[in-house]
Design a protein around this motif. Structure first.
Motif, short mmCIF file in Angstrom:
data_model
loop_
_atom_site.label_atom_id
_atom_site.label_comp_id
_atom_site.label_asym_id
_atom_site.label_seq_id
_atom_site.Cartn_x
_atom_site.Cartn_y
_atom_site.Cartn_z
N THR A 40 0.82 -1.20 0.00
CA THR A 40 0.00 0.00 0.00
C THR A 40 0.86 1.26 0.00
OG1 THR A 40 -1.82 -1.10 1.14
CG2 THR A 40 -1.74 1.30 1.29
N ARG B 246 -16.54 3.39 -0.95
CA ARG B 246 -15.13 3.16 -1.29
C ARG B 246 -14.99 2.57 -2.68
NH1 ARG B 246 -15.84 2.69 4.01
NH2 ARG B 246 -14.25 3.48 5.46
N THR C 91 -10.24 -5.64 -1.31
CA THR C 91 -10.93 -5.15 -0.12
C THR C 91 -9.98 -5.00 1.07
OG1 THR C 91 -11.51 -7.45 0.40
CG2 THR C 91 -13.15 -6.13 -0.80
N GLY C 92 -8.81 -5.67 1.00
CA GLY C 92 -7.87 -5.58 2.10
C GLY C 92 -7.04 -4.31 2.11
N THR C 93 -7.08 -3.53 1.03
CA THR C 93 -6.28 -2.32 0.99
C THR C 93 -7.04 -1.16 1.63
OG1 THR C 93 -7.13 -1.66 -1.17
CG2 THR C 93 -5.18 -3.06 -1.16
N ASN C 94 -6.30 -0.13 2.03
CA ASN C 94 -6.94 1.01 2.68
C ASN C 94 -6.61 2.32 1.97
OD1 ASN C 94 -4.25 1.03 3.38
ND2 ASN C 94 -4.60 1.74 5.47
N PHE C 95 -6.46 2.26 0.63
CA PHE C 95 -6.13 3.44 -0.15
C PHE C 95 -7.08 4.60 0.13
CE2 PHE C 95 -3.97 0.37 -2.77
CZ PHE C 95 -2.90 1.07 -3.26
N ASP D 76 -9.23 5.28 2.51
CA ASP D 76 -9.18 5.85 3.86
C ASP D 76 -7.92 6.69 4.06
OD1 ASP D 76 -10.56 3.07 3.87
OD2 ASP D 76 -11.39 4.07 5.63
N VAL D 77 -6.80 6.24 3.52
CA VAL D 77 -5.55 6.99 3.64
C VAL D 77 -5.68 8.35 2.97
CG1 VAL D 77 -3.14 7.08 2.90
CG2 VAL D 77 -4.04 4.98 3.87
N ASN E 129 -8.01 10.76 4.76
CA ASN E 129 -7.32 11.36 5.91
C ASN E 129 -6.36 12.45 5.48
OD1 ASN E 129 -8.61 9.83 7.88
ND2 ASN E 129 -7.11 8.17 7.76
N THR F 194 -17.37 10.71 7.55
CA THR F 194 -17.44 9.27 7.34
C THR F 194 -18.83 8.77 7.72
OG1 THR F 194 -15.09 9.01 7.85
CG2 THR F 194 -16.46 7.04 7.96
N SER G 131 -20.47 5.46 8.59
CA SER G 131 -20.05 4.12 8.98
C SER G 131 -20.71 3.03 8.13
CB SER G 131 -20.37 3.89 10.45
OG SER G 131 -19.93 2.61 10.86
#
Length: 227
Positions: A84, A175, A189-193, A195-196, A199, A216, A218
């Motif tokens: 990532t 997302r 689905t395991g990546t957090n691009f 969200d990063v 932020n 956000t 939820s």
């Protein structure tokens, strides 16, 4: 369509070259970053494909140099580095897409066509446009972003993400939708691009402002809304 390929692995470079020629593209090869930079800045290409690990100038620095003079040329990075953090570093350097080796030629072709289509639409539809939302302003020509008159410095991907949110204010963006519309791809689905980068945007556009704009929801996604 003229495509520049910057790749020091002769086998990979020629494989990509043949695959593009079979699809009617006109590829040009460069085997090191310095020569690739020279070609990229002296000529107009519809798209540039570059490896990251290159002799003389690495692909990340090359991408940054190209972006200064050719902000509207789509760039795809090729690399064996697939974490990532590696991908985010590539996007922050100015790349539009990121393909991890080994890859299939048909996947590269899908990425190429998606980028060419997106850049064609951008060139046609955004000329002279300015986006505004609750004190937040974005000039699509100059790439300048301001909030209440204060200029905010964004990376290319942060800019594209904010642009999409400003084009779709007060609507929850999942997302998956953001990945498809901003990156033209489906992320694992395991990546957090997403969200990063959300932020990153929050820290920049909400710094020193009491009113928050990016929220956000939820389990659903994110929304640009003045609350």
């Amino acid at each position: 369509m003229h495509i520049l390929i910057i790749e020091d692995d002769l086998r990979v470079a020629e494989l990509i070259q043949r695959g593009l020629q079979e699809q009617g593209f006109e590829p040009v090869l460069a085997y090191d970053g310095l020569f690739g930079k020279k070609l990229a800045l002296q000529n107009d290409y519809d798209l540039i494909i570059t490896d990251i690990i290159l002799p003389k100038i690495n692909g990340l620095d090359l991408c940054k140099e190209i972006r200064k003079s050719k902000p509207d040329t789509p760039i795809i990075l090729l690399t064996a580095l697939g974490t990532t953090d590696d991908k985010i570093e590539g996007f922050d350097a100015g790349a539009d897409d990121y393909l991890v080796k080994p890859f299939e030629m048909r996947e590269l072709l899908v990425r190429i066509r998606a980028l060419l289509k997106r850049y064609s639409k951008t060139t046609t539809n955004t000329t002279g446009n300015n986006l505004k939302y609750d004190g937040l302003e974005m000039n699509l020509h100059t790439k300048i972003v301001k909030r209440s008159g204060f200029e905010i410095s964004l990376t290319p991907k942060e800019f594209n993400l904010l642009m999409y949110m400003m084009q779709n204010p007060e609507r929850v963006l999942s997302r998956t939708e953001i990945a498809e519309k901003v990156w033209d791809t489906h992320f694992d689905t395991g990546t957090n691009f997403i969200d990063v980068y959300i932020n990153y945007l929050r820290k920049k556009i909400e710094k020193n402002f009491e009113k928050k704009l990016i929220h956000t929801k939820s389990g659903m996604g994110f929304i640009l809304k003045a609350e």
